[in-house]
Scaffold this active site. Sequence first.
Site, PDB file in Angstrom:
ATOM      1  N   ASP A   1      -1.805   7.985   4.548  1.00  0.00           N
ATOM      2  CA  ASP A   1      -2.559   9.065   5.172  1.00  0.00           C
ATOM      3  C   ASP A   1      -2.623   9.586   6.518  1.00  0.00           C
ATOM      4  O   ASP A   1      -1.548  10.320   6.852  1.00  0.00           O
ATOM      5  CB  ASP A   1      -4.157   8.442   5.023  1.00  0.00           C
ATOM      6  CG  ASP A   1      -4.494   8.273   3.524  1.00  0.00           C
ATOM      7  OD1 ASP A   1      -3.463   8.060   2.773  1.00  0.00           O
ATOM      8  OD2 ASP A   1      -5.748   8.330   3.048  1.00  0.00           O
TER       9      ASP A   1
ATOM     10  N   GLU B   1     -11.145  -3.351   1.532  1.00  0.00           N
ATOM     11  CA  GLU B   1      -9.922  -2.155   1.501  1.00  0.00           C
ATOM     12  C   GLU B   1      -9.029  -2.665   2.777  1.00  0.00           C
ATOM     13  O   GLU B   1      -7.839  -2.458   2.631  1.00  0.00           O
ATOM     14  CB  GLU B   1     -10.660  -0.903   1.753  1.00  0.00           C
ATOM     15  CG  GLU B   1      -9.743   0.237   1.640  1.00  0.00           C
ATOM     16  CD  GLU B   1     -10.156   1.456   1.913  1.00  0.00           C
ATOM     17  OE1 GLU B   1      -9.457   2.619   1.769  1.00  0.00           O
ATOM     18  OE2 GLU B   1     -11.267   1.803   2.410  1.00  0.00           O
TER      19      GLU B   1
END
Length: 828
Positions: free
Chosen positions: A564, A798
């Site tokens: 990302d 996460e």
Amino acid sequence: MARERRRRGPEGGARGPERGPQAARRARGVPAGRGRGWALLALLSLALGAAGLAYGLYGRWRLGRRVVTPHPAPRVLPAGSSGPRAAPERFWGSYRPHVYLGMRPRSPRPPVAGFMWLRQAAEARLRHTCEQSDGLPGYGWLLHDGLRFGAQEIRDRGLTLRTEFVKRPGGEHGGDWSWRVTARPESPGDQTSLVSLLFYVATDGQGTLQPHLENSRLVSVTGTSEELGHFNITFHRPTTETGEALSYASYNHLDARSPGLHRLTDVVKSSLSNRFVYAAPGGPKRRYFAVDTSRARPGEPDQAPQSHLLLHQVTLPLPCRVEVTFESGSFAERPGSLVGAALSEELAGHVAAFERRFEETFSLARKGFTPQQQRFAKAALSNMLGGMGYFHGHSIVQSAHSQHPLAYPEGPLFTAVPSRSFFPRGFLWDEGFHQLLLARWDPALTREVLAHWLDLMNVEGWIPREQILDDEARAKVPPEFILQHNEAANPPTLFLVLQQLLREPGQGPAELSYLRRLFPRLRTWYEWYNTTQAGPQPYAFRWRGRDQDTDLFLNPKTLTSGLDDYPRASHPSPAERHLDLRCWMALASGVMAEVAERLGEPAAEYRRMQQALSDNALLEQQHWAEQLGMFADYGNHSQAVGLEREKVAVGPGQPHHQLPAPRLVRVVRKPPKLQFVGALGYVSLFPFLLQLLRPDSPRLGSILGAMRSEQQLWTPYGLRSLARTSPLYMKHNTEHDPPYWRGPIWINMNYLAVRALHHYASLEGPYQQRAAALYQELRANLIANLYRQYLESGYLWEQYSDSTGQGRGCYPFTGWSALVVLMMAEEY
């Protein structure tokens, strides 16, 4: 003579005025015959132009249609391979990971079963789909074998729910299954709280359901569907935890229509009313919320209802227990209903078998882990298995040659999901990490999952990186992320899993046949990466699809890399060379060579590519930044960038309060130039992570030093994603886009680091002892922090803070964070 008479006019007189096209052409000095030829030529040119335009449009249409043209090779999984006859044990399962408890068969349009609950209070808070906004103190599978049973604990405010299911094979339609839901008060002495447990069955556009009532109580449902045949679902009366009948409970039911499964929560919420009264003998009368068939609304008026919903609600005090049984009509020799004592006995047998198998597979007791630590590892594996989902539908895709989005071919996907609450769908690069764990537990399951993914490939060799296949999946995705573009890649982590499967002992004819079915698609997939993601020079690679809006992003993101917002070249250009993608292609080349050699297919080109991409001298030539002392990306880059408020011009007489809020925009204080990108972090480690460096390479020593440096990558909780010395460490990418891969600790990359340290610790070389010591230290830090955070929060996360170790991002994230089990087991 004839020509002469025609040329001359009437004898003895002047020629009269000529008319028509011939005269016009002569007036312009054009001979008549030649003019006719030019006219024909002009018409021919127009015709050819029109034909060329039509051919061009056809060619563009044809190129545009390639994105939705299936791969021509036979499917790895033929039609019906997921059905009840071909795979009865896997036909039914908890394949609805986005709900707290749900069951569905592996069928395109099946009836589904689900569970909701609400605590009776001043406000009705219905729980159904897994939502972070619910703020539950904890939920997740404690035990789940992926096939036959599962046990889950859900902690809500004021109560704890234990949900259990067991499957029993039999008949021709996948057999029977049973649920048991036990509700207990948070405080043992609390006998006053009321809870409503709601169980439902709903169709998805196919099949029929018939309710059977006793007064207001929905006793059972009979139904039929194409793949299930006839079936019966029974809602048994509630009992105590020991199975004794309860003296009183209130019952309600709902018979409603819905636009689809994705609107079931809305339909139930819209039907809730507090006009009902709970009146146990000898106790006070209390109003409670319950479903009311007369109030149910199907949703938007322009959506035709396609789901038939039947729901059973039982309201009663805590503690209590309710059981539900599904019985297949083709199970003729059933020994008895799977309920009560029979259900308890089956559950006990499955739990014991799971415990034995877990220790045989991972040996955690033998390695000295405490019983509590072992329970943590079992929960991590079980949540991965309980997070398996079966989806059927189509992606929405677009190519550079198609003017509008297109529907991808409809098909199934059997896959694990990263997060039941936030990402309950398939992600291509996540799945490779998921299957590293699941392949240790059940290699057959992993082979089937890989086949499902590769069967989604189009003729070009592209697989959409994010699988959003049906309305339930789309309901969880922001609209801007639904469209998938065919130039977008994702790390080919499935090659990691194939590499592991190839090393499994006992490879026989069945495994060889599987590889043979896989190979045509693997070959096309590899070629797609090798061509569409090629870099500016031989053996270099570049991720396509970087964000192009350089005015708003501090550093344009590269979503396709999976990392990302990890810093890349500040100004995207075709000159970029991406280190991580080059390393992924080295791994892919080696796996392709091994598969081809086993099948007797041409393997020389794959081996040549593997050797070239693993050549340390060439790797250093393209990616070693001597001044930075690290491996790095290369591109059009400037370190001197920042975010500043733009200046807003004020018009004459314009009030300041009417001005738009000034945006935070990027400013470039020093022009970019072609150079290495100074961002020490996970990308810099890739030659080490994928084990491409020679054990005697001095670059290995540099990497181990950066890993252990607390100013760079080392923390007591794992390796941070970006060094503290990086200019973009923990920097927002936009005003509302906080750092993601710019410092936090990610477990998938840390697993690869632990795995690589274990590898280099086993090889003779100048860094062997150093790698062995780092291996022990990093492994211990990761296991200790994930276990500690699980005990404190109830979840795997996460990502983890590099300053405190606390869980960050979405939860539960029992996708690749569950790789902690392999670290505990030392299975690499």
